[in-house]
Scaffold this motif. Sequence first.
Motif, short mmCIF file in Angstrom:
data_model
loop_
_atom_site.label_atom_id
_atom_site.label_comp_id
_atom_site.label_asym_id
_atom_site.label_seq_id
_atom_site.Cartn_x
_atom_site.Cartn_y
_atom_site.Cartn_z
N VAL A 285 0.82 -1.21 0.00
CA VAL A 285 0.00 0.00 0.00
C VAL A 285 0.85 1.26 0.00
N VAL B 275 -6.74 -7.25 5.66
CA VAL B 275 -5.29 -7.48 5.54
C VAL B 275 -4.91 -8.71 6.36
N PRO C 130 -6.01 0.97 -1.41
CA PRO C 130 -6.38 -0.25 -2.09
C PRO C 130 -6.86 -1.35 -1.13
N ASP C 131 -6.49 -1.25 0.14
CA ASP C 131 -6.91 -2.27 1.09
C ASP C 131 -8.00 -1.71 2.01
N LEU D 73 -7.24 3.45 6.11
CA LEU D 73 -7.02 2.64 4.92
C LEU D 73 -8.16 2.81 3.92
N SER D 74 -9.23 3.49 4.35
CA SER D 74 -10.47 3.43 3.59
C SER D 74 -10.31 3.91 2.16
N TYR E 142 -0.20 2.23 10.51
CA TYR E 142 -0.27 2.77 9.16
C TYR E 142 -1.41 3.76 8.99
N LEU F 93 -0.74 -2.52 10.76
CA LEU F 93 -2.00 -2.13 10.14
C LEU F 93 -2.60 -0.93 10.86
N GLN G 62 2.09 1.95 -3.46
CA GLN G 62 1.06 2.45 -4.36
C GLN G 62 0.67 3.89 -4.07
N CYS H 221 -9.48 -6.19 8.80
CA CYS H 221 -9.47 -5.00 7.95
C CYS H 221 -8.97 -5.36 6.55
#
Lengths: 397, 126
Positions: free
Chosen positions: A189, B92, B16-17, B12-13, A242, A239, A192, B90
């Motif tokens: 991520v 992931v 891509p994830d 993350l919304s 991030y 996660l 990207q 989430c």
Amino acid sequence: MTGYLRSDGRKGIRNQLLVVYLVECAHHVAREIATAYRDDGAQLVGFGGCYPNAYAHRMMSALCTHPNVGAVLLVSLGCESFDRDQLAATVAESGRPVDTLVIQQRGGTRTTIEQGKAWVDQTLATMQNTPRVPMAVDELVIGTICGGSDATSGITANPAIGRAFDRFVDKGAAAIFEETGELIGCEEVLEQRAATPELGQILRASVEKAARYYTTLGHGSFAPGNSEGGLTTLEEKSLGAYSKSGAATISGLLKPGDRPGAGGLYLLDVVPDGEVRFGFPNVNDNAEIAELAACGAHLILFSTGRGSVVGAAVSPVIKICANPETYRQLSEDMDIDSGRILEGQATLDGVGQEIFDLSIAVAAGSPTASESLGHQEFVLGYKTFEPTGPACHPSSR
Amino acid sequence: MSIWEDAVSTGLSDGPDACDTGPGDDALLANGGALLRLSPDDNVLIATRTLLAGSAIDIDGTPLMLVTEIGLGHKIAATAIGEGEKVIKCRVPIGSATEPIHPGQHIHLHNMKSDYLPTYDRGGVA
């Protein structure tokens, strides 16, 4: 909002006088001087090592010329390696008052403390005259860190900080997130989201470097409190960590002491380059906060689930508590209660706005909880970095 | 006010994830706000408050009872997860199951592991 105007054009949101020990042997003398003026804007920072380190010198130069700093008193034992003359020259060139006390040349502990106090007394008076000029949001540099994370951090405080970061970036400010070791598992991520494919590869490589580094050490950025708080693995912690970065395009990669060339979102690479040496990249949260400050961050957004109480020297820390149970225990140490999201009393967007608004108020002079309580933690150790190349800063080319 | 309109998506919304569960989170509604499904693809649910052993819960219409206490922020299995299967939060993968896990069972150091680096607790490597 107004700022203290510095000779390089940057503006500070505080006007601190730094008392700096250049080796642990000068720590006590420096602390005695700084503590006497703690409520008047004197702060203590320092480097404990006796042996030279380019990173530590660069960090100290950046911190002593940070826009929140108005004057610097260096305290040296005398025989340590730190190049005090060069540091003093850097500070003097920046237009700030600076003096160096060498304990071995000043007659010992008592005399040096007395002379240091006299200098601080006089200098604090002249610092009152530092010009204050209007300051806009796009002149701010905001850093973020999470510490004492638990499983609520990644659900409430971190994504709320992400919302605030999006807002800052929208308004032209620079926003810096960090700890590549806490982004392990997020390489895809990150890549990207980079402004250019070249930068994307650099971001990915920085996380892969962190993974290699931590693998060699046999230990990730993961403390027992993290697992007690419901986080099971490093990638689960990543996660959550991030999500502090929000959704903006990543404009560049910084290393400690690099300054963002323009507004935008930046990743700070805190893991040393080259072979693994000097131990853990960051021994605790304050080592990372010091690096964010060295990149010019005016203030720090600190997310905590388990409940950290720290503040920091140089850059004020706003603490955003992710866990409602922790908030009830430690409310005096917290600035924002984002655990309300879990209890149905607030939304992520609402808390994001609260973080943004409080940041502006703090930038305008309002003290944070940790500032009011006198916290000014500071840690600086040994590291090695290669300089960043132009591909790390595509927007400033 | 439906607080979950955005509370369950993370930063993350927009990436891509995306973690994009909206206000109709079934797990949340079925359990009085006590359990949260961060994304429809997840095989874990998150406790939004401490849940005592013996608490009755509902997973996708199946009534279950918690065997152990689940702390705030901790995970339980939303589906059966086989040994070696990825644990998804989430959207992931956050590690792999080290033994078969039943729906409603606590997921933590005792039955999952990192796919990157071992996790340490106060007793050493978990």
